[in-house]
Design a protein around this motif. Sequence first.
Motif, PDB file in Angstrom:
ATOM      1  N   ASP A  89       0.825  -1.213   0.000  1.00 28.17           N
ATOM      2  CA  ASP A  89       0.000   0.000   0.000  1.00 28.17           C
ATOM      3  C   ASP A  89       0.861   1.265   0.000  1.00 28.17           C
ATOM      4  OD1 ASP A  89      -2.377  -1.450  -0.038  1.00 28.17           O
ATOM      5  OD2 ASP A  89      -2.646  -1.354   2.143  1.00 28.17           O
ATOM      6  N   GLN A  90       1.923   1.253   0.788  1.00 28.65           N
ATOM      7  CA  GLN A  90       2.818   2.409   0.830  1.00 28.65           C
ATOM      8  C   GLN A  90       3.548   2.574  -0.503  1.00 28.65           C
ATOM      9  OE1 GLN A  90       4.924   1.010   4.286  1.00 28.65           O
ATOM     10  NE2 GLN A  90       4.026   2.588   5.596  1.00 28.65           N
ATOM     11  N   ARG A  91       3.940   1.470  -1.115  1.00 29.64           N
ATOM     12  CA  ARG A  91       4.594   1.539  -2.430  1.00 29.64           C
ATOM     13  C   ARG A  91       3.669   2.174  -3.455  1.00 29.64           C
ATOM     14  NH1 ARG A  91       8.754  -2.673  -3.857  1.00 29.64           N
ATOM     15  NH2 ARG A  91       9.597  -3.243  -1.858  1.00 29.64           N
ATOM     16  N   THR A  92       2.426   1.782  -3.403  1.00 28.65           N
ATOM     17  CA  THR A  92       1.450   2.341  -4.332  1.00 28.65           C
ATOM     18  C   THR A  92       1.260   3.831  -4.060  1.00 28.65           C
ATOM     19  OG1 THR A  92       0.328   0.214  -4.517  1.00 28.65           O
ATOM     20  CG2 THR A  92      -0.935   2.170  -5.136  1.00 28.65           C
ATOM     21  N   TYR A  93       1.111   4.194  -2.809  1.00 26.49           N
ATOM     22  CA  TYR A  93       0.888   5.587  -2.437  1.00 26.49           C
ATOM     23  C   TYR A  93       2.094   6.466  -2.769  1.00 26.49           C
ATOM     24  CZ  TYR A  93      -0.159   9.687   0.385  1.00 26.49           C
ATOM     25  OH  TYR A  93      -0.372  10.974   0.804  1.00 26.49           O
ATOM     26  N   PHE A  94       3.291   6.030  -2.357  1.00 26.76           N
ATOM     27  CA  PHE A  94       4.490   6.841  -2.524  1.00 26.76           C
ATOM     28  C   PHE A  94       5.155   6.671  -3.886  1.00 26.76           C
ATOM     29  CE2 PHE A  94       4.715   6.552   2.264  1.00 26.76           C
ATOM     30  CZ  PHE A  94       4.484   7.897   2.498  1.00 26.76           C
ATOM     31  N   GLY A  95       4.899   5.560  -4.547  1.00 30.13           N
ATOM     32  CA  GLY A  95       5.552   5.311  -5.830  1.00 30.13           C
ATOM     33  C   GLY A  95       7.015   4.931  -5.698  1.00 30.13           C
ATOM     34  N   GLN A  96       7.415   4.507  -4.501  1.00 34.44           N
ATOM     35  CA  GLN A  96       8.806   4.128  -4.221  1.00 34.44           C
ATOM     36  C   GLN A  96       8.808   2.880  -3.346  1.00 34.44           C
ATOM     37  OE1 GLN A  96      11.390   5.603  -5.583  1.00 34.44           O
ATOM     38  NE2 GLN A  96      10.228   7.285  -6.465  1.00 34.44           N
ATOM     39  N   PRO A  97       9.879   2.090  -3.415  1.00 36.55           N
ATOM     40  CA  PRO A  97       9.935   0.859  -2.624  1.00 36.55           C
ATOM     41  C   PRO A  97      10.404   1.041  -1.183  1.00 36.55           C
ATOM     42  CG  PRO A  97      11.822   0.967  -4.075  1.00 36.55           C
ATOM     43  CD  PRO A  97      10.959   2.159  -4.394  1.00 36.55           C
ATOM     44  N   VAL A  98      11.116   2.140  -0.909  1.00 40.72           N
ATOM     45  CA  VAL A  98      11.686   2.357   0.421  1.00 40.72           C
ATOM     46  C   VAL A  98      11.454   3.791   0.866  1.00 40.72           C
ATOM     47  CG1 VAL A  98      13.486   0.609   0.146  1.00 40.72           C
ATOM     48  CG2 VAL A  98      13.980   2.983  -0.433  1.00 40.72           C
ATOM     49  N   GLY A  99      11.567   3.981   2.163  1.00 41.45           N
ATOM     50  CA  GLY A  99      11.462   5.313   2.743  1.00 41.45           C
ATOM     51  C   GLY A  99      12.065   5.286   4.129  1.00 41.45           C
ATOM     52  N   VAL A 100      11.703   6.267   4.921  1.00 40.25           N
ATOM     53  CA  VAL A 100      12.216   6.327   6.286  1.00 40.25           C
ATOM     54  C   VAL A 100      11.061   6.436   7.268  1.00 40.25           C
ATOM     55  CG1 VAL A 100      14.453   7.316   5.661  1.00 40.25           C
ATOM     56  CG2 VAL A 100      12.552   8.839   6.203  1.00 40.25           C
TER      57      VAL A 100
END
Length: 143
Positions: A89-100
Amino acid sequence: MSTVNEGAPQASEMRLCAAGFVARVTDRGRLPLDYSVASLRIVDFLIDGLRRGGADRERTRQTLLGLGAYVGEVLVRRAGAAWVDFDQDQRTYFGQPVGVRMPDGRVWNPLGKVHNRFRVGGPGESLQTFYLTLHGRARRAVV
């Protein structure tokens, strides 16, 4: 089984990605990429230079990844964040595989912020401003 796309960066690789980027761009130059908050102005400047130079997103993909890793690592070292692999869900929302993930539990997307600065530009997408207005930072720098 991992849900990570083949070739997509993972949280465990981001510190090394940032260090490799810094080593490459500071090897012959005098760019003060020292993981300080002030160095995020240099990141803004570098991205603006790529935009002015007419570079397309595909040609700059690795550079933008390195810059995003660097910005994230500043958050890790200065704001108490930790690299995390985003769930689907976060990947879909942010468009990225990783974050902090910040000390207060909020997640942020430094890779996406770098891409936004490249795509949109302008002071509203400043990486230094992003840090300075960031919610959830640790009260003291973590080095």
